[in-house]
Design a protein around this motif. Structure first.
Motif, short mmCIF file in Angstrom:
data_model
loop_
_atom_site.label_atom_id
_atom_site.label_comp_id
_atom_site.label_asym_id
_atom_site.label_seq_id
_atom_site.Cartn_x
_atom_site.Cartn_y
_atom_site.Cartn_z
N ASP A 38 -2.66 -2.86 4.25
CA ASP A 38 -3.13 -1.48 3.42
C ASP A 38 -1.04 -0.27 4.20
O ASP A 38 -1.44 1.16 3.08
CB ASP A 38 -3.85 -0.51 4.07
N HIS A 40 2.69 0.21 2.96
CA HIS A 40 2.72 0.09 1.94
C HIS A 40 4.10 -0.22 2.70
O HIS A 40 5.18 -0.80 1.97
CB HIS A 40 3.26 1.71 1.49
N GLU A 44 7.49 -2.88 1.07
CA GLU A 44 8.78 -2.09 0.05
C GLU A 44 9.94 -2.65 1.10
O GLU A 44 11.10 -3.56 0.55
CB GLU A 44 9.05 -0.22 1.04
N LEU A 66 2.45 -4.50 -3.19
CA LEU A 66 2.27 -2.38 -2.59
C LEU A 66 1.51 -1.97 -4.21
O LEU A 66 0.91 -1.40 -3.77
CB LEU A 66 3.48 -2.36 -3.76
N ILE A 69 -1.96 -1.78 -3.11
CA ILE A 69 -2.53 -0.21 -1.90
C ILE A 69 -2.33 0.03 -3.04
O ILE A 69 -2.55 1.56 -3.11
CB ILE A 69 -1.03 -0.08 -0.97
N HIS A 70 -1.52 0.41 -3.93
CA HIS A 70 -0.95 1.23 -5.10
C HIS A 70 -1.85 0.89 -6.48
O HIS A 70 -0.42 1.09 -7.90
CB HIS A 70 0.24 2.29 -5.26
N TYR A 77 5.20 -0.80 -9.84
CA TYR A 77 4.96 -2.17 -8.89
C TYR A 77 5.05 -3.45 -9.75
O TYR A 77 5.67 -4.15 -9.65
CB TYR A 77 4.04 -2.21 -8.01
#
Length: 127
Positions: A38, A40, A44, A66, A69-70, A77
């Motif tokens: 979880d 990020h 990245e 990513l 997570i989002h 992404y």
């Protein structure tokens, strides 16, 4: 044994990356993504290391990480990962990402366009 604390892994990976040891950085960030799914930051940094290595499969994996997570950030992404997977002939990754996009929003016109392009490049009709 190396520490598995998140900040230690982050600093270790960044140090490797800044020293130009991109394979080592990628390995640290990959381990960190597994340990901290979880967080990020690892996705990245992993994406940047893979980009520097020209590792498209690794970039796609980081972008998928990513996106998970989002999920609201599909423009940032998911769809770039789909395009990258398609361009690099990473068919399994593309289809996995397309399934994620379909779960999220099956009527998204971007998904339709990506699928048409994918099938067109491979000489198959879109289903």
């Amino acid at each position: 044994r190396m520490s598995e604390k998140d900040d230690v892994l982050l600093n270790q990976g960044i140090a490797y990356q800044q020293a130009g040891l991109l394979e080592a950085a990628k390995a640290v960030f990959a381990r960190a993504m597994r340990l901290y799914p979880d967080d990020h930051r690892f996705g990245e940094w992993s994406r940047m290391a893979c980009e520097g290595l020209g590792d498209r499969a690794g970039e796609v994996e980081a972008l998928e990480h990513l996106y998970r997570i989002h999920p609201a950030e599909s423009t940032i992404y998911l769809f770039p990962a789909m395009k990258m997977a398609d361009d690099a002939d990473l068919d399994d990754a593309f289809l996995r990402l397309a399934a994620l996009a379909d779960e999220r929003n099956p009527v998204d016109p971007r998904l339709f366009v990506r699928l048409v392009l994918f099938h067109d490049r491979r000489g198959r009709s879109a289903e």
